[in-house]
Design a protein around this motif. Structure first.
Motif, PDB file in Angstrom:
ATOM      1  N   ASP A 173       0.805  -1.221   0.000  1.00  0.00           N
ATOM      2  CA  ASP A 173       0.000   0.000   0.000  1.00  0.00           C
ATOM      3  C   ASP A 173       0.839   1.272   0.000  1.00  0.00           C
ATOM      4  O   ASP A 173       0.619   2.166  -0.806  1.00  0.00           O
ATOM      5  CB  ASP A 173      -0.941   0.030   1.202  1.00  0.00           C
ATOM      6  CG  ASP A 173      -1.914   1.186   1.119  1.00  0.00           C
ATOM      7  OD1 ASP A 173      -2.919   1.047   0.405  1.00  0.00           O
ATOM      8  OD2 ASP A 173      -1.651   2.254   1.731  1.00  0.00           O
ATOM      9  N   THR A 217      -5.969   6.208  -2.999  1.00  0.00           N
ATOM     10  CA  THR A 217      -6.160   5.855  -1.596  1.00  0.00           C
ATOM     11  C   THR A 217      -5.579   6.996  -0.766  1.00  0.00           C
ATOM     12  O   THR A 217      -5.171   8.027  -1.299  1.00  0.00           O
ATOM     13  CB  THR A 217      -5.459   4.533  -1.259  1.00  0.00           C
ATOM     14  OG1 THR A 217      -4.039   4.690  -1.476  1.00  0.00           O
ATOM     15  CG2 THR A 217      -5.985   3.391  -2.109  1.00  0.00           C
ATOM     16  N   SER A 237      -1.676  -3.962   2.508  1.00  0.00           N
ATOM     17  CA  SER A 237      -3.112  -3.847   2.714  1.00  0.00           C
ATOM     18  C   SER A 237      -3.787  -5.215   2.681  1.00  0.00           C
ATOM     19  O   SER A 237      -3.421  -6.088   1.890  1.00  0.00           O
ATOM     20  CB  SER A 237      -3.718  -2.957   1.628  1.00  0.00           C
ATOM     21  OG  SER A 237      -5.112  -2.845   1.788  1.00  0.00           O
ATOM     22  N   ASP A 291      -9.026   2.108   4.658  1.00  0.00           N
ATOM     23  CA  ASP A 291      -8.931   3.546   4.423  1.00  0.00           C
ATOM     24  C   ASP A 291      -9.990   3.930   3.380  1.00  0.00           C
ATOM     25  O   ASP A 291     -10.944   3.182   3.160  1.00  0.00           O
ATOM     26  CB  ASP A 291      -7.520   3.969   4.031  1.00  0.00           C
ATOM     27  CG  ASP A 291      -7.041   3.345   2.718  1.00  0.00           C
ATOM     28  OD1 ASP A 291      -7.730   2.450   2.182  1.00  0.00           O
ATOM     29  OD2 ASP A 291      -5.957   3.746   2.235  1.00  0.00           O
ATOM     30  N   TYR A 293     -11.483   6.329  -0.332  1.00  0.00           N
ATOM     31  CA  TYR A 293     -11.230   6.772  -1.710  1.00  0.00           C
ATOM     32  C   TYR A 293     -10.850   8.255  -1.736  1.00  0.00           C
ATOM     33  O   TYR A 293     -11.475   9.077  -1.062  1.00  0.00           O
ATOM     34  CB  TYR A 293     -12.488   6.545  -2.549  1.00  0.00           C
ATOM     35  CG  TYR A 293     -12.399   7.052  -3.967  1.00  0.00           C
ATOM     36  CD1 TYR A 293     -11.648   6.381  -4.929  1.00  0.00           C
ATOM     37  CD2 TYR A 293     -13.066   8.213  -4.347  1.00  0.00           C
ATOM     38  CE1 TYR A 293     -11.569   6.853  -6.232  1.00  0.00           C
ATOM     39  CE2 TYR A 293     -12.999   8.692  -5.650  1.00  0.00           C
ATOM     40  CZ  TYR A 293     -12.243   8.007  -6.582  1.00  0.00           C
ATOM     41  OH  TYR A 293     -12.166   8.475  -7.863  1.00  0.00           O
TER      42      TYR A 293
END
Length: 372
Positions: A173, A217, A237, A291, A293
């Motif tokens: 991530d 993200t 992630s 998390d 958008y």
């Protein structure tokens, strides 16, 4: 009996307009078009012990291994690797790699960094197994970065459920780095085309930390204020909170809970559910999910008060001292450790962590029920 006074609720993060990346100045050499954080290369002292940690405990997949290195990926990933563990005498970060949008952007990276006057090395295809032509630099912050486009494709295992463990990791991530001057580092990354999603500020507008992204993200890179340049962590992630918890349960079942440094918990910043673990060389890894958008062009920036202890843990739990103090050495292009420079401004820990590890947000929380 008088009604007890109820303290005001804790402050909420300030919302400011989004901060799009600045347009290149006329005549300026444009930066490379970066897609996302792509892989990290860590120097480890015992590849077998590191392999056992990352494969047998965390569940990453081996793409290739030899006497000197192990190449790993997660279940959604189809590029050759997202993590390289390379044998060396002392633990360190050898490179953070970003994938760019086209082969020509590799050339753009070379032009951009040569114009900045920093060390630049052109790398032939295969200099790192599975990676095509690339450029490695020591950026103005002192970090070894690589930019590449071409890479060997390998089978994506996202539907190979028979291979997934209960803690299956989906993808790499983000990276988190420690820098003495967060404001300077944020300007540098914004010039590279990154956008800010959240930050931590003091009453005097001192910038303590910043989160910036290229993919949609919360971040591809986070900047933490402290003595640096050092690597704070890399993060993988998962899709569900239960997978993060399973990593903790597995470490406990194997009597390896000493690898757990912090958590599980939920961040205020990024809203992510997390646990931080340390590998056999004390490199820090975050396992991370949920998390949000960030792809809209007017996405707002959330600014957290540095004294609000919910910024780092939404449940208000204190941060362990090692999380603020310890980080990995970074190397230059010759493999030599980079000098570390002290942060001149106060760190988050100095501002917020008292004897009990808490700050004002916990004390300001409303009482539940009548006092006795």
């Amino acid at each position: 009996m008088p009604t007890p006074a109820v303290p005001p609720p804790p402050p909420v993060p300030a919302v400011r307009p989004g901060t799009p990346a600045p347009a290149p100045r006329p005549g300026a050499i444009p930066p490379p078009d970066i897609v996302r954080a792509a892989y990290a290369e860590l120097v480890v002292t015992d590849p077998a012990a590191s392999r056992e940690f990352y494969v047998d405990l965390l569940g990453l997949v081996v793409t290739h291994e030899d006497e000197d290195a192990v190449y790993l990926r997660a279940f959604e990933e189809y590029l050759h690797h997202s993590l390289v563990l390379r044998r060396g005498e002392s633990p360190a970060l050898a490179a953070l790699a970003y994938r760019v949008r086209s082969p020509g952007e590799v050339d753009a990276a070379e032009r951009y960094y040569r114009a900045l006057g920093v060390p630049v090395e052109r790398r032939a295809a295969g200099a790192t197994r599975g990676i095509g032509p690339a450029v490695r630099v020591v950026d103005p912050l002192g970090f070894p970065l690589e930019f590449f486009y071409a890479a060997e494709h390998v089978p994506r295992l996202h539907q190979s459920y028979d291979l997934h463990g209960a803690g299956a990791i989906a993808r790499l991530d983000h990276f988190n780095i420690v820098v003495p001057d967060v404001a300077r580092a944020e300007r540098y990354y914004r010039d590279l085309g990154f956008r800010v999603t959240e930050d931590i500020r003091g009453a005097d507008d001192t910038l303590y930390a910043s989160w910036l992204h290229r993919k949609d993200t919360v971040h591809d890179i986070a900047l933490t204020g402290g003595d640096g340049p050092r690597l704070h962590h890399i993060a993988f992630s998962t899709h569900e909170r239960g997978q993060v918890l399973h990593v903790c349960d597995l470490l406990g079942a194997r009597r390896r809970s000493a690898h757990i440094e912090r958590g599980p918990g939920r961040h205020g910043v990024s809203n992510a559910f997390y646990v931080y673990v340390r590998d056999p060389d004390l490199h820090r890894v975050e396992i991370y999910t949920t998390d949000y958008y960030t792809g809209d062009p007017d996405h707002p920036v959330l600014s957290w008060d540095v004294r609000d202890n919910q910024r780092r843990d939404w449940w208000g739990n204190p941060v362990v001292p090692s999380w603020y103090a310890e980080a990995s050495t970074v190397l230059d292009l010759a493999g030599k450790p980079q000098p570390v420079f002290a942060r001149e401004e106060n760190s988050e820990a100095e501002v917020t962590v008292g004897a009990d590890g808490f700050s004002f947000a916990r004390d300001a929380s409303p009482q539940v029920g009548p006092s006795t």
